[in-house]
Design a protein around this motif. Structure first.
Motif, PDB file in Angstrom:
ATOM      1  N   SER A   1      -5.321   8.532  -7.729  1.00 36.11           N
ATOM      2  CA  SER A   1      -5.337   7.757  -6.532  1.00 36.11           C
ATOM      3  C   SER A   1      -5.956   6.210  -6.898  1.00 36.11           C
ATOM      4  O   SER A   1      -5.943   5.614  -5.638  1.00 36.11           O
ATOM      5  CB  SER A   1      -6.427   8.651  -5.407  1.00 36.11           C
ATOM      6  OG  SER A   1      -7.732   8.834  -6.439  1.00 36.11           O
TER       7      SER A   1
ATOM      8  N   ILE B   1      -3.753   3.085  -5.790  1.00 37.43           N
ATOM      9  CA  ILE B   1      -3.806   2.265  -4.393  1.00 37.43           C
ATOM     10  C   ILE B   1      -5.084   1.379  -4.420  1.00 37.43           C
ATOM     11  O   ILE B   1      -4.866   0.122  -3.879  1.00 37.43           O
ATOM     12  CB  ILE B   1      -3.644   3.329  -3.107  1.00 37.43           C
ATOM     13  CG1 ILE B   1      -3.526   2.676  -2.091  1.00 37.43           C
ATOM     14  CG2 ILE B   1      -5.045   4.013  -3.163  1.00 37.43           C
ATOM     15  CD1 ILE B   1      -3.225   3.486  -0.758  1.00 37.43           C
TER      16      ILE B   1
ATOM     17  N   ARG C   1       0.733  -1.309   0.035  1.00 38.27           N
ATOM     18  CA  ARG C   1       0.025  -0.095   0.078  1.00 38.27           C
ATOM     19  C   ARG C   1       0.922   1.264   0.049  1.00 38.27           C
ATOM     20  O   ARG C   1       0.636   2.264  -0.718  1.00 38.27           O
ATOM     21  CB  ARG C   1      -0.786   0.096   1.183  1.00 38.27           C
ATOM     22  CG  ARG C   1      -2.060  -0.787   1.160  1.00 38.27           C
ATOM     23  CD  ARG C   1      -2.999  -0.792   2.498  1.00 38.27           C
ATOM     24  NE  ARG C   1      -3.270   0.719   2.569  1.00 38.27           N
ATOM     25  CZ  ARG C   1      -4.408   1.083   2.188  1.00 38.27           C
ATOM     26  NH1 ARG C   1      -5.325   0.420   1.441  1.00 38.27           N
ATOM     27  NH2 ARG C   1      -4.851   2.219   2.480  1.00 38.27           N
ATOM     28  N   GLN C   2       1.818   1.315   0.650  1.00 40.70           N
ATOM     29  CA  GLN C   2       2.880   2.518   0.934  1.00 40.70           C
ATOM     30  C   GLN C   2       3.471   2.730  -0.435  1.00 40.70           C
ATOM     31  O   GLN C   2       3.460   3.729  -1.106  1.00 40.70           O
ATOM     32  CB  GLN C   2       3.798   2.395   1.943  1.00 40.70           C
ATOM     33  CG  GLN C   2       4.747   3.242   2.036  1.00 40.70           C
ATOM     34  CD  GLN C   2       5.573   3.541   3.361  1.00 40.70           C
ATOM     35  OE1 GLN C   2       6.792   3.976   3.248  1.00 40.70           O
ATOM     36  NE2 GLN C   2       5.454   2.497   4.216  1.00 40.70           N
TER      37      GLN C   2
ATOM     38  N   THR D   1       0.754   3.946  -3.040  1.00 42.24           N
ATOM     39  CA  THR D   1       0.439   5.378  -2.464  1.00 42.24           C
ATOM     40  C   THR D   1       1.363   6.376  -3.053  1.00 42.24           C
ATOM     41  O   THR D   1       1.145   7.374  -3.785  1.00 42.24           O
ATOM     42  CB  THR D   1       0.307   5.598  -1.089  1.00 42.24           C
ATOM     43  OG1 THR D   1      -0.548   4.780  -0.347  1.00 42.24           O
ATOM     44  CG2 THR D   1      -0.058   6.960  -0.806  1.00 42.24           C
TER      45      THR D   1
ATOM     46  N   TYR E   1      -5.528  10.718   3.533  1.00 43.00           N
ATOM     47  CA  TYR E   1      -6.040  10.127   2.395  1.00 43.00           C
ATOM     48  C   TYR E   1      -7.414   9.320   2.516  1.00 43.00           C
ATOM     49  O   TYR E   1      -8.089   9.464   1.561  1.00 43.00           O
ATOM     50  CB  TYR E   1      -4.999   9.081   1.832  1.00 43.00           C
ATOM     51  CG  TYR E   1      -5.199   8.121   0.657  1.00 43.00           C
ATOM     52  CD1 TYR E   1      -5.227   8.584  -0.674  1.00 43.00           C
ATOM     53  CD2 TYR E   1      -5.470   6.744   1.008  1.00 43.00           C
ATOM     54  CE1 TYR E   1      -5.607   8.008  -1.580  1.00 43.00           C
ATOM     55  CE2 TYR E   1      -5.841   6.207  -0.224  1.00 43.00           C
ATOM     56  CZ  TYR E   1      -6.015   6.794  -1.435  1.00 43.00           C
ATOM     57  OH  TYR E   1      -6.512   5.711  -2.563  1.00 43.00           O
TER      58      TYR E   1
ATOM     59  N   ARG F   1       0.882   9.285  -6.130  1.00 43.95           N
ATOM     60  CA  ARG F   1       1.107  10.772  -5.761  1.00 43.95           C
ATOM     61  C   ARG F   1       1.804  10.996  -6.976  1.00 43.95           C
ATOM     62  O   ARG F   1       1.852  12.111  -7.179  1.00 43.95           O
ATOM     63  CB  ARG F   1       1.845  10.675  -4.226  1.00 43.95           C
ATOM     64  CG  ARG F   1       2.202  12.245  -3.938  1.00 43.95           C
ATOM     65  CD  ARG F   1       2.587  12.204  -2.711  1.00 43.95           C
ATOM     66  NE  ARG F   1       3.727  11.750  -2.409  1.00 43.95           N
ATOM     67  CZ  ARG F   1       4.125  10.827  -1.631  1.00 43.95           C
ATOM     68  NH1 ARG F   1       3.219  10.256  -0.957  1.00 43.95           N
ATOM     69  NH2 ARG F   1       5.372  10.214  -1.363  1.00 43.95           N
TER      70      ARG F   1
ATOM     71  N   LEU G   1      -1.800   8.775   5.953  1.00 45.93           N
ATOM     72  CA  LEU G   1      -2.781   7.733   5.703  1.00 45.93           C
ATOM     73  C   LEU G   1      -4.072   8.143   5.980  1.00 45.93           C
ATOM     74  O   LEU G   1      -5.221   8.035   5.205  1.00 45.93           O
ATOM     75  CB  LEU G   1      -2.200   6.573   6.352  1.00 45.93           C
ATOM     76  CG  LEU G   1      -3.056   5.297   5.768  1.00 45.93           C
ATOM     77  CD1 LEU G   1      -3.088   5.187   4.184  1.00 45.93           C
ATOM     78  CD2 LEU G   1      -2.629   3.934   6.543  1.00 45.93           C
TER      79      LEU G   1
END
Length: 336
Positions: A101, A104, A88-89, A92, A321, A96, A318
């Motif tokens: 978006s 993710i 996920r990181q 993300t 977001y 970015r 997080l």
């Protein structure tokens, strides 16, 4: 490169595949050094040189194309306890870069995080993946440790160059999983050591001394590099923490000459939070044996507050977001 050459020499527009098995040789590198030695600053300089932003290729050898490229991905292991969190990181950060978006959301729809993230990284021609604070795995259970390490190794097997960055505690992770982590250091290990005594510390002090403020220009005393090294153990991060309050106090006191007692009394207060760790480092410099338990104490003395701040910051980002995503979902539902 042969594949790209065949496309260019064909003389006609083609739809290029969104991912390949690999974009370069698989390999890994370790960057290791004590907390505050300059690892993050080195990466900052490297990122500023390359440019931490995505490029959009609209042509290839005269042929039109639309291909975003991300030079590198820089993530942190702070607060990462599962493979999904790591995926996920990374997703993300890619989102970015692309201002999209939806990237993710693709992670939420898969259970094969290894191959999915590898495809994402290869699709956007990511040169390498930098994983900071990897030494934090030493504080986790073996199952968690192995899950994250195997995730990084699988990315390498899919052609992604992975650069792991950590403090001296990273050695305990590498030694505990020696056979598994050989791939993570197949391209070598770079040690970033503290500023050495002598010219290196002197040059660092000279550069910092140029930043002094106040009515009077105070000459830098000859003993300053020696005392700076004693209070900071050559850890570059903490040199500004010492000199900034020093210059402010010198300006407030309208000082014309700096004495050793004046400097030492301020240094003891300004760097009191790292004093126990500096004692351990100075013992090592003197050739005295420092065991792994003392190294762990050093990390706890020096870096625990920074680690907590990083985790808090990551959770805040997080949460922001997720709130934005939830609000968009409500607006779409309301409009329908």
């Amino acid at each position: 490169m042969r594949y790209l050459h065949n496309i260019a020499s064909s003389g006609r527009t083609q739809i290029m595949p969104r991912h390949r098995n690999a974009v370069g040789p698989a390999g890994g590198m370790i960057i290791i050094g004590p907390t505050g030695s300059g690892k993050s600053s080195t990466l900052d300089r490297f990122g500023a040189y390359i440019g931490d932003y995505a490029r959009l290729h609209t042509s290839l050898c005269g042929l039109p194309c639309y291909w975003p490229q991300i030079p590198f991905i820089r993530m942190t292991a702070a607060g990462v306890y599962t493979k999904k969190q790591a995926a996920r990181q990374i997703a993300t950060i890619i989102g970015r870069h692309l201002n999209d978006s939806r990237v993710i959301s693709t992670v939420e729809r898969t259970a094969d995080y290894d191959n999915h993230i590898a495809k994402l990284l290869n699709t956007y021609l990511v040169g390498f993946l930098i994983v900071e604070d990897i030494q934090l795995l030493s504080r986790m259970k073996n199952e968690v440790k192995w899950e994250i390490l195997s995730f990084l190794i699988r990315l390498q097997e899919n052609g992604i160059i992975v650069i792991c960055v950590g403090t001296i505690l990273l050695q305990t992770v590498l030694e505990a999983h020696r056979s598994e982590t050989e791939k993570l250091r197949s391209l070598g290990t770079i040690w970033i050591r503290p500023a050495g005594k002598g010219n290196e510390t002197r040059n660092l002090c000279i550069k910092m001394w140029q930043r002094q403020i106040g009515e009077h220009h105070v000459e830098m005393p000859d003993w300053l590099p020696e005392e700076t090294g004693r209070f900071t153990a050559g850890l570059r991060r903490h040199v500004p923490e010492l000199f900034v309050p020093l210059f402010k106090k010198m300006a407030d006191d309208k000082l014309k000459k700096l004495s050793r007692d004046y400097f030492c009394s301020l240094a003891e207060v300004a760097l009191s939070h790292i004093a126990p760790g500096v004692v351990i480092m100075n013992r090592a410099y003197q050739g005295k044996r420092v065991d792994s338990d003392e190294l762990k104490k050093f990390e706890e003395y020096i870096d625990c507050d920074l680690y907590k701040r990083n985790v808090i910051h990551r959770n805040e980002v997080l949460n922001r977001y997720l709130k934005r995503r939830a609000s968009r979902s409500k607006s779409v539902t309301g409009s329908t």
